[in-house]
Write a protein that holds these residues in place. Sequence first.
Motif, PDB file in Angstrom:
ATOM      1  N   GLU A 157      25.391  38.442  34.737  1.00  0.00           N
ATOM      2  CA  GLU A 157      26.483  39.558  34.904  1.00  0.00           C
ATOM      3  C   GLU A 157      27.312  39.162  36.113  1.00  0.00           C
ATOM      4  N   ALA A 158      28.716  39.260  35.752  1.00  0.00           N
ATOM      5  CA  ALA A 158      29.644  39.054  36.997  1.00  0.00           C
ATOM      6  C   ALA A 158      29.435  40.343  37.825  1.00  0.00           C
ATOM      7  N   ARG A 159      29.677  39.919  39.278  1.00  0.00           N
ATOM      8  CA  ARG A 159      29.403  40.977  40.144  1.00  0.00           C
ATOM      9  C   ARG A 159      30.588  42.070  40.248  1.00  0.00           C
ATOM     10  N   ASP A 160      31.843  41.592  39.881  1.00  0.00           N
ATOM     11  CA  ASP A 160      32.874  42.702  39.737  1.00  0.00           C
ATOM     12  C   ASP A 160      33.973  42.036  38.844  1.00  0.00           C
ATOM     13  N   TRP A 161      35.170  42.668  38.614  1.00  0.00           N
ATOM     14  CA  TRP A 161      36.133  42.272  37.727  1.00  0.00           C
ATOM     15  C   TRP A 161      36.714  41.023  37.897  1.00  0.00           C
ATOM     16  N   THR A 162      36.945  40.787  39.301  1.00  0.00           N
ATOM     17  CA  THR A 162      37.401  39.624  39.642  1.00  0.00           C
ATOM     18  C   THR A 162      36.560  38.468  39.369  1.00  0.00           C
ATOM     19  N   HIS A 163      35.494  38.640  39.658  1.00  0.00           N
ATOM     20  CA  HIS A 163      34.645  37.489  39.522  1.00  0.00           C
ATOM     21  C   HIS A 163      34.328  37.527  37.824  1.00  0.00           C
ATOM     22  N   GLY A 164      34.459  38.369  37.080  1.00  0.00           N
ATOM     23  CA  GLY A 164      34.346  38.370  35.539  1.00  0.00           C
ATOM     24  C   GLY A 164      35.322  37.539  35.014  1.00  0.00           C
ATOM     25  N   VAL A 165      36.854  37.918  35.612  1.00  0.00           N
ATOM     26  CA  VAL A 165      37.748  37.101  35.271  1.00  0.00           C
ATOM     27  C   VAL A 165      37.341  35.390  35.529  1.00  0.00           C
ATOM     28  N   LEU A 166      36.836  35.123  36.786  1.00  0.00           N
ATOM     29  CA  LEU A 166      36.886  33.947  37.087  1.00  0.00           C
ATOM     30  C   LEU A 166      35.609  33.285  36.085  1.00  0.00           C
ATOM     31  N   VAL A 167      34.705  34.017  35.643  1.00  0.00           N
ATOM     32  CA  VAL A 167      33.593  33.849  34.963  1.00  0.00           C
ATOM     33  C   VAL A 167      34.307  33.215  33.257  1.00  0.00           C
TER      34      VAL A 167
ATOM     35  N   ALA B 222      41.088  52.805  36.994  1.00  0.00           N
ATOM     36  CA  ALA B 222      40.522  52.033  35.821  1.00  0.00           C
ATOM     37  C   ALA B 222      39.137  51.973  35.889  1.00  0.00           C
ATOM     38  N   LYS B 223      38.611  52.321  34.583  1.00  0.00           N
ATOM     39  CA  LYS B 223      37.367  52.324  34.284  1.00  0.00           C
ATOM     40  C   LYS B 223      36.697  51.090  33.684  1.00  0.00           C
ATOM     41  N   LEU B 224      36.672  49.952  34.189  1.00  0.00           N
ATOM     42  CA  LEU B 224      36.588  48.611  33.339  1.00  0.00           C
ATOM     43  C   LEU B 224      35.125  48.576  33.062  1.00  0.00           C
ATOM     44  N   PRO B 225      35.071  47.570  31.772  1.00  0.00           N
ATOM     45  CA  PRO B 225      33.956  47.367  31.389  1.00  0.00           C
ATOM     46  C   PRO B 225      33.089  46.182  32.283  1.00  0.00           C
ATOM     47  N   LYS B 226      31.877  46.188  32.279  1.00  0.00           N
ATOM     48  CA  LYS B 226      31.059  45.028  32.916  1.00  0.00           C
ATOM     49  C   LYS B 226      31.532  43.775  32.115  1.00  0.00           C
ATOM     50  N   ILE B 227      31.467  42.667  33.050  1.00  0.00           N
ATOM     51  CA  ILE B 227      31.775  41.271  32.284  1.00  0.00           C
ATOM     52  C   ILE B 227      30.250  40.518  32.410  1.00  0.00           C
ATOM     53  N   PHE B 228      29.858  39.971  31.215  1.00  0.00           N
ATOM     54  CA  PHE B 228      28.639  39.062  31.238  1.00  0.00           C
ATOM     55  C   PHE B 228      29.146  37.580  30.896  1.00  0.00           C
ATOM     56  N   HIS B 229      28.149  36.802  30.987  1.00  0.00           N
ATOM     57  CA  HIS B 229      28.534  35.587  30.352  1.00  0.00           C
ATOM     58  C   HIS B 229      27.006  35.103  29.639  1.00  0.00           C
ATOM     59  N   VAL B 230      27.169  34.890  28.374  1.00  0.00           N
ATOM     60  CA  VAL B 230      26.045  34.435  27.516  1.00  0.00           C
ATOM     61  C   VAL B 230      25.851  32.997  27.038  1.00  0.00           C
TER      62      VAL B 230
END
Length: 591
Positions: free
Chosen positions: A415-425, A474-482
């Motif tokens: 799981e990305a820790r926040d949106w910015t991290h998720g965008v990098l993921v 903004a109530k953004l979704p959580k971001i994951f990588h699988v």
Amino acid sequence: MSEYKRSASSLDALNQWVLEVAQLAKPDRIHWCDGSDVENDALVAQMLADGTLIKLNERTHPDSYLHRSHPDDVARVEHLTFVCTSDRDDAGPNNHWMAPDQARQQMKSLFDGCMKGRTMYVVPYCMGPIDSPLSRCGVEITDSPYVVANMRIMTRMGAAALARIEREGSFVKGLHSTGELDPDRRFIMHFPEDLEIQSFGSGYGGNALLGKKCHALRIASHQARKEGWLDEHMLILGIENPKGETHYVAAAFPSACGKTNLAMLIPPEGYRKDGWKISTIGDDICWMRPGKDGRLYAINPEAGFFGVAPGTSEKSNPNALASIQQNTIFTNVAVTDDNQPWWEGLDKRVPVTDWKGNAYDASATHPAAHPNSRFTVSAKECPSYSPHAEDAQGVPISAIVFGGRRASLVPLVFEARDWTHGVLVGAAMGSETTAAATGAVGVMRRDPMAMKPFCGYNFADYFDHWLSFDKPGAKLPKIFHVNWFRKGEGGDFLWPGFGDNMRVLEWMLKRVDGAAGAVETPIGNLPDPVDINLDGVELTAEAREKLFGYDRAGWASEFEHIGEYLQEYGARMPDALNGEQTRITHELSIG
Ligand code: SAT
Ligand code: MN
């Protein structure tokens, strides 16, 4: 002739363009498609008569047809796909670029007289539910009745779309001709500044069904950026828990990496008994925009599935298999002795004819179906198709998932820790190439957000656009990588995948609800295996370690490569993304 008159009598943008194209391409006839059954029946009859379609077994597969494409025209052609912006940097290093004037000149000479002796079809279509404010319309002009029949399944095509276009006055112009199917005279050109597409020399899906990748991804990516929404190569599914609550998840995987399978997943028996249900909104493209409540709301702009046939079976995807028992167009599959469609992975039968129409038997060493053979079917045929897929306002997204085909290094889920991290993921996504595009298969390449072949503008600007969604309210979704494709030392897949991916989805939703633990690491939050329901799944010690652990040295080297990749975009790359890469690289180095 009466249709020529219709064009000449009206001066609106559409009629004028149709007239211009007719003057250039010089078809014998023009047919305006209304999308009706009568029209489709006539087209099918014509294609059966000239061999474009072959009727399949009416008893086992009613109203289903096989199309064999030219053997040199079986996949998208990324090296012949261009984004033609006035400024080359707007297309970015992620696209092939050509100056608009040069591209137009080149295409004009190809289209000149190319429809002589043929019918020119004018295909009005709507991407998305016909009454949704998120939907967008287009018109494809084509000389291929196969394209018309596919567009009728994949989009809301015909009279209703034309009415919306007349009301709104704006539409994406797509011009297509199969030409002579000569790979040396094949180009797929995008003119985002003019909302225009020109495609010549291919009849294959993503190159020819212009509503799909060309409009709904490459051109729409520009519209999305300008208008403040996200245009993504993502499936959308609904997950209903035993309490009757439904969460929607959007997931990006490169072509032929299991989007259709995940979108139509059937949960393992234990989950079904407990009352879990999956519903399908879409399997390939997702348009989402912030609603008044700050959440992202998504629609599937398509109305059908253009799925990969090989590997589709009762075990891997029963919903897809049920969907394609009737009213389906198959492209480049094999055929059994009783004229049923067949592909590798379907079952143990041996077909008698391969995808090229040649005799086939058990001693053959090549696959019977083309690895990128496809089925085209209406979403309405799918048993798991969600009634909410037609909701004009879209469905609220709780989680975004990125994933690629990675034999090594990348764990099952994090799981990305926040949106910015998720965008990098998402930006750092890598995947091994597949047969969905021409070229080598199995080569690892960076495929940010699974949009490498589809983002119609500079990736640096695209990442910046993603980052811009993180704003007050903004109530953004959580971001994951699988990664469903991790292999062990022996080369076998370590995770059973398919229905068992439900276990990973459940963990994600628990994270969304704050109900499951995770282990914080520099690459993101990994599940503690006790937090994932593994009842009934047998995993070796190697599988547990590789699926749930992470290899610090391997990731340090991965992050070096990610850093090099981001640098390819130069000064345009957002500082926040470079900063995130530096932060994680540093964390990995301090051990
Ligand atoms: O490009 S297609 O739409 O034909 C299929 C794919 O690659 O996703
Ligand atoms: Mn796709």
